[in-house]
Design a protein around this motif. Structure first.
Motif, PDB file in Angstrom:
ATOM      1  N   UNK A 629      45.069  48.975  42.715  1.00  0.00           N
ATOM      2  CA  UNK A 629      44.970  47.551  43.027  1.00  0.00           C
ATOM      3  C   UNK A 629      43.583  47.019  43.316  1.00  0.00           C
ATOM      4  N   UNK A 630      42.620  47.887  43.611  1.00  0.00           N
ATOM      5  CA  UNK A 630      41.286  47.417  43.973  1.00  0.00           C
ATOM      6  C   UNK A 630      40.243  48.010  43.027  1.00  0.00           C
ATOM      7  N   UNK A 631      39.383  47.150  42.506  1.00  0.00           N
ATOM      8  CA  UNK A 631      38.279  47.548  41.648  1.00  0.00           C
ATOM      9  C   UNK A 631      36.985  47.402  42.441  1.00  0.00           C
ATOM     10  N   UNK A 651      44.947  43.286  32.564  1.00  0.00           N
ATOM     11  CA  UNK A 651      45.275  42.757  33.889  1.00  0.00           C
ATOM     12  C   UNK A 651      44.390  41.551  34.160  1.00  0.00           C
ATOM     13  N   UNK A 652      44.861  40.683  35.055  1.00  0.00           N
ATOM     14  CA  UNK A 652      44.017  39.646  35.612  1.00  0.00           C
ATOM     15  C   UNK A 652      43.423  40.145  36.912  1.00  0.00           C
ATOM     16  N   UNK A 653      42.359  39.509  37.379  1.00  0.00           N
ATOM     17  CA  UNK A 653      41.640  39.985  38.561  1.00  0.00           C
ATOM     18  C   UNK A 653      41.250  38.819  39.457  1.00  0.00           C
ATOM     19  N   UNK A 654      41.338  39.055  40.766  1.00  0.00           N
ATOM     20  CA  UNK A 654      40.901  38.088  41.772  1.00  0.00           C
ATOM     21  C   UNK A 654      39.645  38.610  42.470  1.00  0.00           C
ATOM     22  N   UNK A 655      38.670  37.758  42.636  1.00  0.00           N
ATOM     23  CA  UNK A 655      37.582  38.051  43.564  1.00  0.00           C
ATOM     24  C   UNK A 655      38.208  38.173  44.951  1.00  0.00           C
ATOM     25  N   UNK A 661      40.142  33.531  40.274  1.00  0.00           N
ATOM     26  CA  UNK A 661      40.879  34.355  39.324  1.00  0.00           C
ATOM     27  C   UNK A 661      40.109  34.485  38.020  1.00  0.00           C
ATOM     28  N   UNK A 662      40.145  35.702  37.434  1.00  0.00           N
ATOM     29  CA  UNK A 662      39.507  35.970  36.150  1.00  0.00           C
ATOM     30  C   UNK A 662      40.484  36.712  35.247  1.00  0.00           C
ATOM     31  N   UNK A 680      37.258  43.457  43.676  1.00  0.00           N
ATOM     32  CA  UNK A 680      38.266  42.685  42.951  1.00  0.00           C
ATOM     33  C   UNK A 680      39.633  43.282  43.188  1.00  0.00           C
ATOM     34  N   UNK A 681      40.634  42.412  43.246  1.00  0.00           N
ATOM     35  CA  UNK A 681      42.021  42.834  43.402  1.00  0.00           C
ATOM     36  C   UNK A 681      42.788  42.500  42.126  1.00  0.00           C
ATOM     37  N   UNK A 682      43.633  43.407  41.718  1.00  0.00           N
ATOM     38  CA  UNK A 682      44.402  43.218  40.492  1.00  0.00           C
ATOM     39  C   UNK A 682      45.453  42.130  40.673  1.00  0.00           C
ATOM     40  N   UNK A 683      45.560  41.256  39.702  1.00  0.00           N
ATOM     41  CA  UNK A 683      46.624  40.256  39.703  1.00  0.00           C
ATOM     42  C   UNK A 683      47.978  40.955  39.694  1.00  0.00           C
ATOM     43  N   UNK A 684      48.869  40.506  40.579  1.00  0.00           N
ATOM     44  CA  UNK A 684      50.176  41.147  40.691  1.00  0.00           C
ATOM     45  C   UNK A 684      50.141  42.388  41.557  1.00  0.00           C
TER      46      UNK A 684
END
Length: 801
Positions: A629-631, A651-655, A661-662, A680-684
């Motif tokens: 879940x975390x990048x 996947x989508x990614x959130x700062x 959202x990216x 970054x956190x993974x969308x979902x």
């Protein structure tokens, strides 16, 4: 007679459940083991002789192997599936649902295929010229394979350099390379002769594990020879050729299977996830106990959260000589009071222990009389170099040594309240060809299996800890190790050199080790050896270190300064908050530890582990996934205010900080401030958190969850482990699980439930959403008490049903 002109011709001798045996007229044997649909093993025995009849690496789904090891013909723990066997005069073909092995009987030439999307595709092939050594070169063990240009190689445990091992050569001979270059130095500390192959054109993944404890080498295409085509090879100085072919749809499947094969990662106590202080400087000081207590004062003064401290070997040293299990009472007048003072502050001590006794060690004569040492050709303790003196290694294949070691761990450490053993300097640098060990009654050359002593040392330490405190989960650390070490210890990358280059390449090193079955790892944050880290490097190291399973700031700086959270006053406020971030993430780390123990998932990993369909993820990078879940996009260069990071496609990614959202599959630029490392956190995804206000020596816990919803319609869920954090009660089912499901549409619907046995049932929790998430939230299993925006998050307070 076998010769290169007349290679052996094999025929099927015997077929039993899970095993086929081939033999040649000149007495060579080959055993093929069908262990699982996706695991086939081949043992090639020139002359029919098995030199090392037991293994300590293989433990399918188990947490331990007996001290005496496991018989190599023991197939317990494997399903031994049915397979299809067909033969012609020249070939033998063996097929499971996932592997097809074709063997040309003249000369023994093997071709491996795996099934990809219902179609058989080539995976690996022996070199067509002399793939094995049937006595025509020397007494070493060889395996040559053809090399294709589309192949990429990963793993091999803890290695320096790039993540992709293609074109390199590595020597496996555990040494103590203090101040090593994380880019170039080889060999290093660990012995894990396993690598993963990705054939990028065919999308074929597989792994090869060579079950040997001998010094060995891997050439991954660095060597060229016009007479043999392109090849790669394995060569071992001793032992046998006993290798496992592991198939999988993707490299993550292969990595997880290898972890299962070599044993279940240890479920360690929750406190092992916290910050662990350490330095050589404190315990080397004449007033060591006073200096050690100053660390507690510093934590209290600067409000630095801390759960443990690595007690360096200076507590045993007299005039710079280190005598394991021997407290220096001039430096530590009252060890028990010293330990208790740390415990009173909530800090557990992990005491350094070493397997070598110097010649003037107070207990050397006792150990010699008991016959506990590795012996030279005359039966005397083998003299080895150890630091600036000579000493002798203990022989851990001697049952008397195991008993003696366990007794010393108890009476010299655990009886004083020491919580953990830090097994160090345990590379067993034995260079003599004539030295011997007990071998549990079957004497053999010491040089044939040096890492075996490392495994048995850490196993003995764990046994002592468990016997002393049977209701508590043991926590151990070891610098050196071998395949299977994850069953016993947490580890780290050893005595790294302080530099920006080390920070960059230690990231690759940890990812490679994690793909090789050992993900509960870390580094000496800030750098151990060389100059003190400059302020910016120190801060960037900590920004990365807080996302590693092992987080310890450790040092032995040339100028005798100490890497401490408060070493640069201008940085202390930032470092305090970074360590608090680490503690907010402890529930997430603990759940990753549980998943590693339960499902063999690596806690950290490279991006290609989760996104194998994205070719960009196989390119060299400095990124790391913390769980799924975390990048983590750490800054690894000086004077940077931003960080470019590629977001994996799929996947989508959130700062994590801004909530922006990216979409995946693009490269973006993130701020890289001193306060907030790029993350970054993974969308979902759902991240378990501890949202309580925490202070040094005043632990608190308040459960929360950061939820990063799908932008469109869909649903996702998470399961989070909870227990008391330290006992063995989880083995009896005494733990709880959070079950969280989020459905995304025009609004968000969050369903929350709990199962299992809970020590303490929380009455309320907090949900954090990205501040950009404005959709209405509906809940099931909890009622909403408040929905506000604060500190960059949308904060929803829930009362549990």
């Amino acid at each position: 007679m076998t010769s290169m002109q007349h290679p052996p011709v094999f025929s099927l001798l015997e077929q039993t459940p899970g095993r086929l045996t081939l033999t040649s007229p000149d007495g060579h044997f080959v055993h093929i083991f069908v262990l699982e649909e996706h695991i086939v093993r081949m043992m090639v025995l020139p002359g029919g002789k098995l030199n090392f009849p037991r293994t300590w690496a293989i433990a399918p789904g188990l947490e331990d192997v007996a001290a005496e090891g496991r018989d190599r013909f023991d197939l317990s723990g494997f399903s031994l599936p049915e397979y299809v066997l067909s033969q012609t005069a020249d070939t033998l073909v063996l097929s499971t649902s996932q592997i097809r092995l074709t063997i040309r009987l003249a000369g023994l030439f093997s071709q491996w295929e795996t099934r990809v999307e219902g179609e058989w595709k080539p995976a690996a092939s022996d070199r067509s010229t002399q793939a094995y050594n049937f006595g025509w070169w020397d007494n070493k063990v060889y395996h040559y394979l053809q090399r294709s240009r589309d192949e990429m190689y990963f793993g091999l445990g803890e290695r320096a350099g790039e993540a992709n091992r293609t074109g390199s050569r590595y020597r496996f001979c555990n040494v103590d390379p203090m101040g090593y270059s994380a880019r170039n130095t080889d060999p290093l500390y660990k012995h894990i002769p396993f690598y993963l192959t990705w054939r990028r054109d065919a999308h074929v993944a597989f792994g090869l594990f060579y079950d040997t404890l001998s010094d060995c080498s891997f050439d991954m295409g660095r060597e060229l020879d016009n007479y043999h085509g392109h090849y790669r090879y394995f060569v071992a100085d001793h032992g046998d050729l006993d290798y496992y072919f592991i198939a999988g749809e993707h490299l993550r499947d292969v990595s997880r299977t290898f972890t299962w094969l070599t044993g279940r990662p240890a479920m360690m106590p929750r406190w092992s996830i916290g910050y662990s202080g350490s330095t050589m400087t404190y315990t080397d000081a004449p007033n060591a106990q006073e200096r050690m207590n100053e660390f507690l004062d510093g934590c209290e003064k600067h409000d630095i959260l801390c759960d443990s401290f690595h007690l360096s070997s200076g507590y045993t040293s007299i005039k710079d000589k280190r005598y394991v299990f021997n407290w220096n009472r001039e430096k530590f007048p009252d060890p028990q009071a010293f330990v208790q003072n740390y415990l009173d502050h909530g800090v557990r001590l992990c005491a350094n222990i070493k397997p070598c006794l110097l010649r003037d060690h107070p207990r050397f004569a006792e150990a010699e009389q008991l016959g506990l040492f590795v012996k030279d050709a005359e039966g005397k303790p083998l003299a080895v170099q150890f630091w600036d003196e000579t000493g002798a290694y203990l022989d851990f294949t001697n049952p008397k040594t195991l008993d003696w070691w366990q007794a010393r761990v108890k009476d010299a450490l655990l009886d004083y309240g020491i919580a953990s053993t830090w097994n160090d300097n345990n590379e067993f640098e034995i260079w003599s060809d004539t030295a011997t060990v007990n071998g549990f009654g079957n004497q053999h050359p010491a040089a044939a299996a040096k890492p075996l002593h490392t495994l048995l040392m850490i196993r003995a330490s764990k046994t002592a800890q468990h016997e002393a405190r049977p209701d508590e989960r043991p926590f151990l650390i070891s610098r050196s190790g071998a395949a299977g070490m994850q069953r016993y210890v947490q580890t780290w990358s050893g005595d790294n050199y302080t530099s920006w280059e080390t920070l960059r390449y230690n990231i690759k090193m940890a990812n490679g080790l994690a793909m090789s079955g050992v993900s509960n790892t870390g580094h000496d944050i800030g750098g151990f050896s060389g100059p003190a880290p400059e302020p910016e490097l120190f801060l960037r190291w900590i920004q990365h270190g807080i996302f590693l399973p092992r987080f310890s700031i450790h040092s032995w700086n040339d100028d005798k300064t100490v890497n401490e959270p408060w070493m640069y006053p201008q940085l202390t406020p930032y470092i305090r908050e970074l360590i608090r971030l680490r503690y907010r993430l402890v529930p997430y780390f603990y759940n990753l530890l549980w998943r590693s123990h339960k499902h063999y998932e690596p806690m950290i990993r490279p991006t290609f582990h989760d996104y194998p369909e994205d070719p960009r993820c196989f390119e060299e990078n400095d990124d790391m996934l913390l769980g799924a879940n975390l990048l983590v996009a750490s800054v690894v260069e000086a004077d940077q205010q931003v960080r470019r990071v590629y977001l994996p496609r799929g996947a989508g990614w959130y700062d994590f900080w801004q909530g922006t959202h990216y979409t995946g599959g693009q490269e973006i630029t993130l701020p890289a401030t001193w306060q907030q490392p790029p993350l970054l956190a993974r969308e979902g995804s759902i991240i378990a958190l501890n949202l309580a206000e925490q202070h040094f020596a005043k632990p608190a816990d308040q459960r929360g969850f950061a939820v990063f919803p799908l932008r469109g319609e869909g649903s996702f869920s998470e399961e989070v482990f909870e227990d008391d954090g330290f006992s063995e009660a989880y083995r009896e089912g005494k733990y709880g699980l959070w079950h969280i499901e989020v459905q995304s549409a025009a609004d968000l619907r969050l369903t929350l439930s709990r199962t299992g046995e809970w020590q303490k049932v929380p009455q309320a929790i907090t949900i954090l959403l990205p501040v950009s998430e404005e959709r209405p939230l509906q809940t099931a299993g909890a009622s909403i008490l408040g929905d506000t925006t604060a500190n960059g998050w949308r904060r929803v307070e829930l009362k549990l049903a």
